[in-house]
Every structure is written in C-alpha cells, then in structure tokens.
Write a protein that holds these residues in place. Structure first.
Motif, PDB file in Angstrom:
ATOM      1  N   TYR A  25       0.872  -1.170   0.000  1.00  0.00           N
ATOM      2  CA  TYR A  25       0.000   0.000   0.000  1.00  0.00           C
ATOM      3  C   TYR A  25       0.908   1.218   0.000  1.00  0.00           C
ATOM      4  CZ  TYR A  25      -3.990  -2.937   1.272  1.00  0.00           C
ATOM      5  OH  TYR A  25      -4.991  -3.876   1.279  1.00  0.00           O
ATOM      6  N   SER A  26       0.521   2.265  -0.746  1.00  0.00           N
ATOM      7  CA  SER A  26       1.384   3.439  -0.800  1.00  0.00           C
ATOM      8  C   SER A  26       0.580   4.707  -1.077  1.00  0.00           C
ATOM      9  CB  SER A  26       2.452   3.264  -1.890  1.00  0.00           C
ATOM     10  OG  SER A  26       1.846   3.195  -3.161  1.00  0.00           O
ATOM     11  N   LEU A  55       3.587   0.831   2.846  1.00  0.00           N
ATOM     12  CA  LEU A  55       3.338  -0.177   3.881  1.00  0.00           C
ATOM     13  C   LEU A  55       3.330  -1.539   3.214  1.00  0.00           C
ATOM     14  CD1 LEU A  55       2.420  -1.085   6.757  1.00  0.00           C
ATOM     15  CD2 LEU A  55       0.068  -0.763   5.936  1.00  0.00           C
ATOM     16  N   GLU A  56       4.136  -2.454   3.750  1.00  0.00           N
ATOM     17  CA  GLU A  56       4.146  -3.843   3.302  1.00  0.00           C
ATOM     18  C   GLU A  56       3.430  -4.623   4.403  1.00  0.00           C
ATOM     19  OE1 GLU A  56       5.168  -7.044   3.819  1.00  0.00           O
ATOM     20  OE2 GLU A  56       4.851  -7.565   1.742  1.00  0.00           O
ATOM     21  N   PRO A  57       2.124  -4.869   4.253  1.00  0.00           N
ATOM     22  CA  PRO A  57       1.328  -5.388   5.364  1.00  0.00           C
ATOM     23  C   PRO A  57       1.703  -6.791   5.854  1.00  0.00           C
ATOM     24  CG  PRO A  57       0.018  -5.304   3.358  1.00  0.00           C
ATOM     25  CD  PRO A  57       1.331  -4.653   3.050  1.00  0.00           C
ATOM     26  N   ALA A  58       2.228  -7.639   5.005  1.00  0.00           N
ATOM     27  CA  ALA A  58       2.565  -8.999   5.437  1.00  0.00           C
ATOM     28  C   ALA A  58       3.646  -8.992   6.520  1.00  0.00           C
ATOM     29  CB  ALA A  58       3.010  -9.844   4.249  1.00  0.00           C
ATOM     30  N   LYS A  59       4.574  -8.049   6.424  1.00  0.00           N
ATOM     31  CA  LYS A  59       5.665  -7.950   7.399  1.00  0.00           C
ATOM     32  C   LYS A  59       5.483  -6.784   8.359  1.00  0.00           C
ATOM     33  CE  LYS A  59       9.108  -9.770   4.195  1.00  0.00           C
ATOM     34  NZ  LYS A  59      10.318  -9.433   3.457  1.00  0.00           N
ATOM     35  N   ASP A  61       6.304  -3.774   7.492  1.00  0.00           N
ATOM     36  CA  ASP A  61       7.321  -2.781   7.155  1.00  0.00           C
ATOM     37  C   ASP A  61       6.646  -1.496   6.696  1.00  0.00           C
ATOM     38  OD1 ASP A  61       9.279  -4.621   7.749  1.00  0.00           O
ATOM     39  OD2 ASP A  61       9.602  -5.214   5.666  1.00  0.00           O
ATOM     40  N   PHE A  62       7.167  -0.358   7.175  1.00  0.00           N
ATOM     41  CA  PHE A  62       6.538   0.927   6.936  1.00  0.00           C
ATOM     42  C   PHE A  62       7.617   1.975   6.723  1.00  0.00           C
ATOM     43  CE2 PHE A  62       4.334   4.692   9.054  1.00  0.00           C
ATOM     44  CZ  PHE A  62       3.480   4.948   7.990  1.00  0.00           C
ATOM     45  N   ALA A  63       7.457   2.800   5.688  1.00  0.00           N
ATOM     46  CA  ALA A  63       8.434   3.850   5.405  1.00  0.00           C
ATOM     47  C   ALA A  63       7.725   5.120   4.949  1.00  0.00           C
ATOM     48  CB  ALA A  63       9.409   3.385   4.331  1.00  0.00           C
ATOM     49  N   VAL A  64       8.283   6.264   5.349  1.00  0.00           N
ATOM     50  CA  VAL A  64       7.733   7.570   4.973  1.00  0.00           C
ATOM     51  C   VAL A  64       8.897   8.458   4.539  1.00  0.00           C
ATOM     52  CG1 VAL A  64       6.415   9.582   5.746  1.00  0.00           C
ATOM     53  CG2 VAL A  64       5.898   7.324   6.691  1.00  0.00           C
ATOM     54  N   LEU A  65       8.672   9.251   3.495  1.00  0.00           N
ATOM     55  CA  LEU A  65       9.662  10.205   3.019  1.00  0.00           C
ATOM     56  C   LEU A  65       8.967  11.537   2.789  1.00  0.00           C
ATOM     57  CD1 LEU A  65      12.499   9.916   0.564  1.00  0.00           C
ATOM     58  CD2 LEU A  65      10.712  11.532  -0.006  1.00  0.00           C
ATOM     59  N   ALA A  66       9.569  12.604   3.305  1.00  0.00           N
ATOM     60  CA  ALA A  66       9.033  13.952   3.100  1.00  0.00           C
ATOM     61  C   ALA A  66      10.153  14.873   2.660  1.00  0.00           C
ATOM     62  CB  ALA A  66       8.407  14.483   4.379  1.00  0.00           C
ATOM     63  N   LEU A  67       9.913  15.593   1.577  1.00  0.00           N
ATOM     64  CA  LEU A  67      10.864  16.616   1.158  1.00  0.00           C
ATOM     65  C   LEU A  67      10.671  17.834   2.059  1.00  0.00           C
ATOM     66  CD1 LEU A  67      10.615  16.301  -2.711  1.00  0.00           C
ATOM     67  CD2 LEU A  67      12.359  15.355  -1.187  1.00  0.00           C
ATOM     68  N   PRO A  93      17.838  17.533   2.153  1.00  0.00           N
ATOM     69  CA  PRO A  93      16.570  17.784   1.451  1.00  0.00           C
ATOM     70  C   PRO A  93      15.363  16.966   1.910  1.00  0.00           C
ATOM     71  CG  PRO A  93      18.052  16.506   0.067  1.00  0.00           C
ATOM     72  CD  PRO A  93      18.825  16.892   1.298  1.00  0.00           C
ATOM     73  N   LYS A  94      15.593  15.907   2.681  1.00  0.00           N
ATOM     74  CA  LYS A  94      14.454  15.062   3.043  1.00  0.00           C
ATOM     75  C   LYS A  94      14.538  14.565   4.479  1.00  0.00           C
ATOM     76  CE  LYS A  94      16.876  11.142   1.074  1.00  0.00           C
ATOM     77  NZ  LYS A  94      17.039  10.270  -0.043  1.00  0.00           N
ATOM     78  N   ALA A  95      13.376  14.171   4.961  1.00  0.00           N
ATOM     79  CA  ALA A  95      13.268  13.466   6.244  1.00  0.00           C
ATOM     80  C   ALA A  95      12.687  12.095   5.920  1.00  0.00           C
ATOM     81  CB  ALA A  95      12.352  14.218   7.195  1.00  0.00           C
ATOM     82  N   THR A  96      13.189  11.067   6.591  1.00  0.00           N
ATOM     83  CA  THR A  96      12.684   9.710   6.342  1.00  0.00           C
ATOM     84  C   THR A  96      12.381   9.008   7.646  1.00  0.00           C
ATOM     85  OG1 THR A  96      14.908   8.740   6.323  1.00  0.00           O
ATOM     86  CG2 THR A  96      13.999   9.446   4.194  1.00  0.00           C
ATOM     87  N   PHE A  97      11.427   8.112   7.570  1.00  0.00           N
ATOM     88  CA  PHE A  97      11.132   7.202   8.675  1.00  0.00           C
ATOM     89  C   PHE A  97      11.072   5.807   8.092  1.00  0.00           C
ATOM     90  CE2 PHE A  97       8.281   4.508  11.048  1.00  0.00           C
ATOM     91  CZ  PHE A  97       8.768   4.634  12.341  1.00  0.00           C
ATOM     92  N   THR A  98      11.794   4.871   8.696  1.00  0.00           N
ATOM     93  CA  THR A  98      11.696   3.462   8.301  1.00  0.00           C
ATOM     94  C   THR A  98      11.487   2.650   9.570  1.00  0.00           C
ATOM     95  OG1 THR A  98      14.110   3.225   8.373  1.00  0.00           O
ATOM     96  CG2 THR A  98      13.124   3.648   6.229  1.00  0.00           C
ATOM     97  N   GLY A  99      10.455   1.845   9.557  1.00  0.00           N
ATOM     98  CA  GLY A  99      10.146   1.076  10.751  1.00  0.00           C
ATOM     99  C   GLY A  99       9.168  -0.042  10.493  1.00  0.00           C
ATOM    100  N   LYS A 100       8.457  -0.378  11.555  1.00  0.00           N
ATOM    101  CA  LYS A 100       7.573  -1.529  11.522  1.00  0.00           C
ATOM    102  C   LYS A 100       6.306  -1.242  12.319  1.00  0.00           C
ATOM    103  CE  LYS A 100       9.192  -6.157  11.302  1.00  0.00           C
ATOM    104  NZ  LYS A 100       8.945  -6.171   9.948  1.00  0.00           N
ATOM    105  N   VAL A 101       5.182  -1.710  11.773  1.00  0.00           N
ATOM    106  CA  VAL A 101       3.916  -1.691  12.493  1.00  0.00           C
ATOM    107  C   VAL A 101       3.793  -3.067  13.143  1.00  0.00           C
ATOM    108  CG1 VAL A 101       1.415  -1.444  12.324  1.00  0.00           C
ATOM    109  CG2 VAL A 101       2.887  -0.150  10.777  1.00  0.00           C
TER     110      VAL A 101
END
Length: 183
Positions: A25-26, A55-59, A61-67, A93-101
């Motif tokens: 999902y994106s 969002l990769e729901p099976a695992k 995995d969740f990531a967000v990127l903002a300029l 130039p960007k902020a990122t979040f990589t994590g897990k739900v």
C-alpha cells in the motif's frame, strides 16, 4: 520432463507468493504537520501534503519520506528561515522514517480505527533517532489509513534555535501524520 515440471512449479510458487505477499500500500499525498508554537507568539507550524509512504502489510514494514521544501507555512519569511537556517533543506533535502507496524493484520482492519505500535528510525537533518508511536489504523474502502503523532526536540537532530527567537519557538515539536495508502 521432470526437471521442466519442477521449474514450472517453482515459477508458479514465486509468482503466487508475489501476488499474495507483495501487496504493498502506498501514497504520494500523505499529510504531515508540525507545530512548534509558543503561547502569545506567532504560530510556528507547517504542513506537507506531498509525503510518500509505503506499507508492506505482510511484514508490517513501513516507510515515509518527506521533502523538507514541501512544508508550507502561513508566513513566507518563516518558510524561508525554516529551509535556509534551521533544517538546511539544500544540504538535507528530506526526512525519512523506516520502521515496523507491530501486530498488523490487514484482514482484521475495519473503518473503526485500532491502535498499533509503530517503531523505527527517523532521519532528519543528517541525524537518526529511534521513534515509537501508537498509531490509529483503519481501513476505508481499498485504503489503509494511518494516523498518529509524536514529539521530537530540534536539539536531538542538531537543529539550532538562535537565542534571539528561542523564547518564541518551542523546544518540543509535535509532528502529526495522516496517511491514506492504496494498493
């Protein structure tokens, strides 16, 4: 002939697993806001309506990127100072979040939001910090909606607030997010 059949079965299994487990999902129009206002002073707040999230729901995995230049302020001069003096958007130039739900099961999502813990790494201004939040996650039609907020301190990301304006800007920044992700 047996070898050919084995190869075909392997290919079929790979394709099936990609279909079943590869459902990401994106969005490219996620909403991020931050608020660093102090009472009795001008509002220090901005909104970014162009954040990307996956969002990769099976695992989970969740990531967000903002300029960083995508954040809009009510006052143009404040936006200029934010980009040039505080977050140094040309350099970072960007902020990122990589994590897990944690514990996400898409088949159990409904229109009624449920709380899920999210944890991961927020990278901003060249610094990375662990973030943990309890997000409200729901399903609306074919979209998964993730809503939440957390607080950070500019100093944790080596963002300096000049003494001249330090009383007008909070040392705690409230970040809220509203992400509607589709397949």
């Amino acid at each position: 002939m047996n070898r050919y059949l084995e190869i075909m079965i392997c290919i079929a299994c790979l394709l099936l697993s990609a279909v079943i487990y590869g459902q990401k999902y994106s969005t490219r129009s996620g909403n991020l806001k931050f608020e660093a206002s102090m009472p009795s002073f001008e509002e220090v707040a901005a909104e970014n309506k162009t954040a990307s999230a996956v969002l990769e729901p099976a695992k989970g995995d969740f990531a967000v990127l903002a300029l960083m230049k995508g954040f809009r302020f009510k006052v143009a001069l404040m936006e200029e100072h934010f980009n040039e003096n505080y977050v140094e958007s040309d350099k970072y130039p960007k902020a990122t979040f990589t994590g897990k739900v944690e514990g996400l099961d898409v088949s159990k999502l409904t229109a009624e939001p449920k709380t899920y813990p999210i944890s991961g790494d927020l990278t901003l201004h060249g610094k990375t910090k662990k973030i943990t939040d309890n997000a409200k996650i729901s399903k609306s039609g074919d979209k998964i909606v993730i809503v939440g907020s957390f607080t950070v301190k500019p100093a944790e990301f080596n963002i300096e607030i000049p003494k001249l304006v330090s009383g007008k800007i909070s040392d705690k920044v409230e970040i809220t997010y509203n992400l509607a992700l589709a397949k």
